[in-house]
Enzyme design. Structure first.
Site, PDB file in Angstrom:
ATOM      1  N   GLU A  59     -36.169   6.551  32.238  1.00  0.00           N
ATOM      2  CA  GLU A  59     -37.154   7.769  31.740  1.00  0.00           C
ATOM      3  C   GLU A  59     -36.274   7.971  30.753  1.00  0.00           C
ATOM      4  O   GLU A  59     -35.282   8.406  30.910  1.00  0.00           O
ATOM      5  CB  GLU A  59     -37.104   8.452  33.061  1.00  0.00           C
ATOM      6  N   HIS A  70     -30.921  10.703  38.213  1.00  0.00           N
ATOM      7  CA  HIS A  70     -32.487  10.997  37.109  1.00  0.00           C
ATOM      8  C   HIS A  70     -31.709  12.738  36.445  1.00  0.00           C
ATOM      9  O   HIS A  70     -30.654  12.636  36.758  1.00  0.00           O
ATOM     10  CB  HIS A  70     -32.961  12.109  38.688  1.00  0.00           C
TER      11      HIS A  70
HETATM   12  P1  PGA Z   1     -42.505  14.142  33.664  1.00  0.00           P
HETATM   13  O1  PGA Z   1     -41.243  14.549  34.541  1.00  0.00           O
HETATM   14  O2  PGA Z   1     -43.323  13.764  34.153  1.00  0.00           O
HETATM   15  O3  PGA Z   1     -43.115  15.558  33.900  1.00  0.00           O
HETATM   16  O4  PGA Z   1     -42.591  14.554  32.510  1.00  0.00           O
HETATM   17  C1  PGA Z   1     -40.541  13.348  34.810  1.00  0.00           C
HETATM   18  C2  PGA Z   1     -39.871  13.386  35.487  1.00  0.00           C
HETATM   19  O5  PGA Z   1     -38.607  13.773  35.066  1.00  0.00           O
HETATM   20  O6  PGA Z   1     -39.085  12.366  37.073  1.00  0.00           O
END
Ligand code: PGA
Length: 249
Positions: free
Chosen positions: A166, A95
């Site tokens: 992401e 992440h």
């Molecule tokens: P968010 O976070 O939905 O608050 O943008 C997503 C994540 O970090 O997995």
């Protein structure tokens, strides 16, 4: 392929609230049997949540947000994959917040994936670019970085992973990637994954997913699920996201 909705609670919620929310999600998960619904609470709450949930639908699971790259030993503060095994079915890896605040690099990510796969926990491998860009080379750069994260792993190990695209600039900003932008990246990922693995690798999208955009994101055929941060802390909204996503044809 089963579609996934994963709630990443990050470092939020005290134990009483975490228990209530976990009960709520486990309670509605069975209403959406086409989805795998997973929550990733803070590490110290996993045991209590697991013990408190007397009924867990088969399409509901817990995930860890972290795992040590080491199997065991003198690593103060770390938690091994073996220690997580009785508690979780999934674990986030790579992440952007772990990369940024804990300097986790490709080497650490590969070791974490290896440790998880050894014990049968499914890694959810996160990747994505830090700045939005319409440059044609961006897709390639993102995939090159992902390949570096997996470099030393056998394809059989990569095949055990879920992946989560992401884009960093979309996380927690309220500005998700558009459907076109996401489709471009996801299509390139799928084309690469088809060469790299023997199966269609599942790809989630994460970054400012809300009740307002879950249906649109659900209509992107090359996306197999959503990784939801902030909104997953609110049971009703998380349920609405599951409901929207489960309606995808
Ligand atoms: P968010 O976070 O939905 O608050 O943008 C997503 C994540 O970090 O997995």
């Amino acid at each position: 392929m089963k579609r996934h909705i994963v709630g990443n609670w990050k470092m939020n919620l005290e134990l009483p609230e975490a228990l209530v929310l976990a009960q709520e999600v486990a309670g509605f998960a069975g209403d959406y049997p086409t989805l795998q619904i997973t929550i990733a609470p803070s590490l110290p709450w996993l045991v209590s949540i697991k013990e408190a949930l007397t009924f867990m639908p088969t399409n509901f699971a817990l995930a860890s947000q972290v795992v040590s790259p080491h199997p065991h030993g003198a690593y103060t503060g770390d938690v091994s994959a073996t220690q997580l095994k009785p508690l979780v079915r999934y674990c986030l890896v790579g992440h952007s917040e772990r990369r940024r605040f804990h300097h986790e690099d490709s080497q650490a990510i590969q070791s974490q994936i290896t440790e998880l796969c050894k014990v049968g926990i499914t890694p959810i491998v996160c990747f994505g670019e830090s700045k939005q860009s319409s440059s044609p080379s961006m897709v390639n750069q993102v995939l090159q970085a992902l390949k570096r994260d997996l470099a030393s792993l056998q394809p059989e190990v990569g095949e055990k992973c879920l992946f989560a695209y992401e884009p960093l600039w979309a996380i927690g900003t309220g500005h998700p990637a558009t459907a076109d932008y996401t489709t471009k990246m996801a299509t390139a990922f799928k084309a690469w994954a088809k060469q790299a693995f023997t199966h269609d690798a599942p790809l989630l999208y994460g970054g400012s997913v809300t009740t307002a955009n879950a249906a649109a994101l659900g209509s992107i055929k090359v996306i197999d699920g959503l990784l939801v941060g902030g909104v997953s802390l609110h049971g009703r909204e998380f349920k609405t996201i599951c409901a929207h996503y489960s309606q995808r044809v």
